[in-house]
Scaffold this active site. Structure first.
Site, PDB file in Angstrom:
ATOM      1  N   HIS A 101       0.846  -1.196   0.000  1.00 46.93           N
ATOM      2  CA  HIS A 101       0.000   0.000   0.000  1.00 46.93           C
ATOM      3  C   HIS A 101       0.885   1.251   0.000  1.00 46.93           C
ATOM      4  CE1 HIS A 101      -3.586  -2.373   1.897  1.00 46.93           C
ATOM      5  NE2 HIS A 101      -3.325  -2.716   0.665  1.00 46.93           N
ATOM      6  N   HIS A 144      -7.604  -0.159   2.092  1.00 47.19           N
ATOM      7  CA  HIS A 144      -6.927  -0.669   0.900  1.00 47.19           C
ATOM      8  C   HIS A 144      -7.054   0.376  -0.193  1.00 47.19           C
ATOM      9  CE1 HIS A 144      -6.498  -4.605   2.858  1.00 47.19           C
ATOM     10  NE2 HIS A 144      -7.601  -4.218   3.468  1.00 47.19           N
TER      11      HIS A 144
END
Length: 583
Positions: free
Chosen positions: A509, A555
């Protein structure tokens, strides 16, 4: 329906025009969206430049076979970080290198994040980026394939998502019961701002009505659309942007990008392409700062060390790298209760292939993770349990726990049945850097995530590990056969810290290396303004996860798509207004 034999319309570097209205560098998660939106009408020409291939095979559409941990690597760019002193090793970093980018090889998780975080973006000096501003852009592209509230979700967009269906492994059901027993509330829709911000709920996945991976490539650049727009949308794959050409405009400190120097990865031929209106960088949190620095836009001292002429000194370019650091706690379970059975028992794969082909079910949907827990370390006691069952909306979760039906470390155990909890740090204080190794565009970047360099990151991870161990206790009490495999030696701070530094990984991420915010002349400042223009430039924008002011506690693919949608609207509005007044 187009003929089956029709090939995807790619162009070679020698075939494309000399000039385009818009040049998009990076055909990944964000770039595919922008290419679609900027060519909706016939008024503009767009060149989309992607470093990787199209790579559209049957396996690339199957959720499991296209995932990063199971694929052949043809859609993934891997690079090792610099040595991480706190971990005693380097970390392998993954990004997509294919049309559609990371959305072609990730775990397909669709999470918007919390309204409070976007409001914090707005309040940090980025007007127009609060939740009320961003919500329409999440809705615009969404196609929710399940019964849902029309005020929260859209069912008419291009990009599909759906929650988990039946839970694939027994451990997941036991986690749900354990979470309830521990006092964590149920989250019936993790993407609804009306739900609890802490608790346990089903994840949403970007899978379409055929149970194929719904990437931004398949959603926004399908074959039929690209063929229809061939006269105004040209796609260059296997091509690198090596430099932006710029010139001064109007007064000191104001610049225009004239065009982009490109190089084919197939034959190393180069060509310069001009941009009439704008250049938009969508090359990702590593690629976008890379192009800027190669072009003389970035930290002046660093560029001078690499013998690059400084066009504009912006110290924040390549700084503020964020990532969700993860720590894995693992247990041995019966082989049939673990995804490992698919790898160890070939006949299981044949059965699962049959189930997928004929019923659209089974392990080829990649159900290695289906549920998630969000918690706040501030609301947990010294044993890791919630201090109260009261539902709170005023405190952001700082930890995410993802139960997985395999060993969720960098080097998973595949010789026995495994079940694990990946403890994810949602708001890391540690910030890393992306830097050049040389002025040669083909040389690898020097990427230093600087994991755990800020001591404040340990406390929430300790709380998360203690909560994980309490979930284990509840599951064992329910009669579920968990056997400790990769667990801390104790629950004191020293034992937990040692464990944190040992069984860990990236969650892929990456963000904030071209962060949005005012340019304060320091590394902590911004690279782009609220319209995503690079500071000092009138026609150069960045639109990908690198512009996040900080890594969001979710996310990142859905927020990245929303950023691209908003960027496209800003571009089209600007040039509509200019055309209206004859500029």
């Amino acid at each position: 329906m187009w003929p089956f034999s029709l090939s995807y319309p790619e162009f070679s570097l020698q075939e494309v025009f000399e000039e385009y209205d818009y040049i998009i560098i990076g055909g990944g998660t964000a770039g595919a969206v922008l290419a679609n939106r900027l060519t909706t009408n016939g008024d503009s020409t767009v060149l989309l430049v992607e470093r990787g291939p199209v790579a559209d095979s049957w396996a690339s559409r199957v959720p499991l076979l296209s995932s990063d941990f199971a694929s052949d690597g043809s859609r993934t760019h891997k690079v090792s970080s610099v040595h991480q002193g706190s971990l005693g090793r380097s970390i392998e970093l993954f990004t997509g290198s294919v049309l559609g980018g990371t959305s072609r090889m990730n775990q397909m998780l669709y999470g918007r994040g919390l309204a409070t975080e976007y409001n914090a973006w707005r309040d940090a000096g980025n007007p127009g980026w609060g939740w009320d501003d961003m919500k329409p852009y999440f809705l615009k592209s969404e196609r929710a394939l399940y019964p849902c509230d029309a005020n929260i979700h859209n069912t008419q967009g291009e990009w599909c998502n759906r929650p988990s269906e039946a839970l694939a492994f027994p451990g997941f059901s036991h986690v749900l019961e354990a979470s309830k027993a521990a006092g964590l509330p149920n989250i019936s829709d993790i993407n609804s701002p009306e739900q609890p911000v802490v608790g346990c709920g089903l994840l949403h996945f970007t899978r379409d009505q055929h149970q194929h991976r719904s990437s931004t490539y398949s959603a926004f650049l399908p074959l039929e659309l690209v063929v229809q727009r061939t006269s105004r949308l040209h796609i260059l794959t296997n091509t690198e942007a090596i430099k932006l050409r710029t010139r001064a405009r109007l007064g000191p400190g104001r610049f225009l990008v004239q065009g982009v120097e490109l190089k084919s990865r197939a034959d190393a031929k180069q060509r310069y392409i001009q941009a009439r209106k704008e250049v938009i960088l969508c090359a990702g949190p590593f690629g976008s700062p890379h192009v800027l620095m190669l072009s003389g836009i970035g930290p002046a001292r660093h560029l001078q060390e690499k013998d690059i002429s400084v066009i504009r000194d912006i110290p924040a370019v390549g700084s503020n790298l964020g990532d969700h650091f993860g720590v894995s706690v693992a247990f041995e379970v019966p082989m049939a209760h673990s995804f490992v059975s698919l790898q160890r028992r070939p006949w299981i794969f044949i059965i699962e292939l049959f189930k997928y082909l004929f019923f659209g079910t089974g392990m080829l949907l990649a159900p290695v993770v289906q549920i998630v827990l969000f918690a706040s370390s501030l609301l947990l006691d010294e044993k890791g349990l919630p201090k109260s069952t009261e539902i709170r909306q005023d405190i952001l979760p700082d930890i995410e726990i993802m139960p997985m039906a395999y060993d969720s470390t960098d080097n998973p155990v595949t010789s026995r049945g495994m079940f694990s909890f990946l403890n994810v740090l949602l708001h890391p204080e540690s910030k890393g850097t992306v830097r050049l190794s040389s002025a040669n565009p083909s040389d690898p970047l020097v990427i230093d995530p600087q994991y755990l360099t800020n001591g404040a990151d340990f406390a929430p991870l300790r709380a998360s590990l203690r909560l994980t161990l309490r979930l284990r206790d509840r599951m064992v009490e329910q009669g579920y056969p968990l056997i400790d495999f990769g667990v801390p030696d104790g629950e004191d701070d020293a034992s937990l810290d040692k464990f944190i530094c040992t069984r860990n990984r990236t969650t892929y991420h990456y963000s904030s290396t071209c962060r949005m915010g005012p340019d304060n002349g320091e590394e902590s400042g911004g690279v782009v303004n609220e319209e995503l223009f690079v500071h000092g430039f009138d026609n150069l924008r960045v639109a990908d996860s690198s512009i996040f002011p900080w890594v969001l506690g979710t996310h990142l693919q859905a927020p990245t798509v929303a950023v691209a949608e908003k960027c496209a609207d800003m571009i089209l509005l600007r040039h509509h207004e200019r055309n209206s007044v004859g500029i």
